[in-house]
Design an enzyme around this catalytic site. Structure first.
Site, PDB file in Angstrom:
ATOM      1  N   CYS A 192      -5.949 -16.036  37.015  1.00 23.99           N
ATOM      2  CA  CYS A 192      -6.851 -17.168  37.255  1.00 23.99           C
ATOM      3  C   CYS A 192      -6.682 -18.150  36.109  1.00 23.99           C
ATOM      4  O   CYS A 192      -6.926 -17.797  34.946  1.00 23.99           O
ATOM      5  CB  CYS A 192      -8.289 -16.651  37.307  1.00 23.99           C
ATOM      6  N   CYS A 222      -3.772 -23.435  39.934  1.00 21.71           N
ATOM      7  CA  CYS A 222      -4.841 -22.537  40.383  1.00 21.71           C
ATOM      8  C   CYS A 222      -4.145 -21.530  41.280  1.00 21.71           C
ATOM      9  O   CYS A 222      -3.348 -21.910  42.145  1.00 21.71           O
ATOM     10  CB  CYS A 222      -5.898 -23.315  41.169  1.00 21.71           C
TER      11      CYS A 222
HETATM   12  N1  DGL Z   1      -7.941 -18.930  41.282  1.00 23.48           N
HETATM   13  C1  DGL Z   1      -8.605 -19.576  40.212  1.00 23.48           C
HETATM   14  C2  DGL Z   1      -7.652 -20.323  39.289  1.00 23.48           C
HETATM   15  O1  DGL Z   1      -6.492 -19.969  39.184  1.00 23.48           O
HETATM   16  C3  DGL Z   1      -9.909 -20.298  40.409  1.00 23.48           C
HETATM   17  C4  DGL Z   1     -10.477 -20.599  41.755  1.00 23.48           C
HETATM   18  C5  DGL Z   1     -11.959 -20.902  41.649  1.00 23.48           C
HETATM   19  O2  DGL Z   1     -12.709 -19.966  41.368  1.00 23.48           O
HETATM   20  O3  DGL Z   1     -12.344 -22.052  41.857  1.00 23.48           O
HETATM   21  O4  DGL Z   1      -8.016 -21.243  38.634  1.00 23.48           O
END
Ligand code: DGL
Length: 267
Positions: A75, A190
């Site tokens: 993340c 993301c």
């Molecule tokens: N998948 C996450 C990232 O790489 C965040 C998505 C979220 O919680 O908005 O930033």
């Protein structure tokens, strides 16, 4: 240690599967726990101090329950903020993070116009600004904070529906022109976004390179595993492990099937 090394892969939701699947390709024999903090999703709008506490708490609970040999923070929104806290708290565990792939995008861009598509949290981070200053000072860097894409990716994974109109609106600001030049590289900053890559390609106003850091993160995880445990788990077969959700809600049948295709069981 008895049994194969255990790897905890963590995200706010299902986006981290894009990183997990690359690691599982290189290390199919490892034992995985995929943790989605669906109770805290989305992370994009969280205030920084609260998000640090949240991620430290969730990871702490998983470390207690699973005793992982490695943790992958799949993340960007979390990695660009909490990695130092996690490493200080658990110095004995290697943490692999996921941060915006600004360096390869800037190196590969011919027009020197790149966009970074991320959550509102990631585009605001000092960490992201530092990456730009360090690796992309010669480029025009357009930061695009999307409030809806992570949710659209979750919906796609959970119900198989890609909402074209909304996806188009969210990616449109990534495409800029300056005289003859135009954006030619877009960082998928993301981990949810590669889940929508087919839609991005189809809906993009022109063809650009979408830069996904997942294969590079997987190589880093593989290298650290090699240093600690050797090459043994480079061979193996699914299922690779299980998926857990902080909400405690049981995933619907269609999501259970999707996770199973990734090699993850839900208990
Ligand atoms: N998948 C996450 C990232 O790489 C965040 C998505 C979220 O919680 O908005 O930033």
């Amino acid at each position: 240690m008895s049994g194969p090394p255990k790897i905890l892969v963590f995200d706010s939701g299902l986006g981290g599967l894009t990183v997990f699947s690359e690691i599982a390709k290189l290390r199919p024999g490892a034992d995985y726990v995929y943790c989605a903090d669906d109770a805290g999703f989305p992370y994009g709008a969280w205030k920084e101090p609260e998000l640090v506490d949240r991620v430290v708490d969730v990871i702490g609970a998983r470390i207690e329950a699973d005793r992982p040999d490695m943790v992958v923070i799949a993340c960007n929104t979390a990695s660009t903020l909490v990695l130092p806290d996690l490493r200080t708290r658990w110095p004995e565990i290697p943490f692999v993070g996921t941060v915006p792939a600004i360096k390869p995008a800037a190196e590969g861009s011919r027009s020197r116009m790149i966009s970074v598509l991320a959550t509102p949290g990631t585009v605001k981070r000092d960490y992201t600004q530092n990456l730009i200053a360090q690796f992309a000072a010669h480029c025009r860097v357009n930061l695009v904070g999307s409030t809806r894409l992570a949710r659209l990716a979750e919906d796609y994974m959970q119900h198989g529906v890609a909402r074209d109109e909304e996806i188009s609106e969210e990616i449109a600001p990534c495409f800029e022109t300056r005289g003859e030049a135009r954006t030619d590289a877009i960082v998928l900053a993301c981990t949810h976004y590669p889940l929508l890559i087919d839609s991005f390609r189809r809906l993009a106003p022109w063809s650009a390179t979408w830069v996904d850091p997942a294969p590079a993160i997987a190589r880093r995880a593989d290298q650290l595993l090699f240093e600690r445990f050797g090459a043994e788990t480079r061979i193996g077969a699914p299922p690779h492990g299980r998926a857990v959700f902080t909400s405690g809600r049981a995933p619907e049948e269609s999501l259970r099937e999707t996770l199973y295709r990734y090699g993850l069981l839900t208990t």
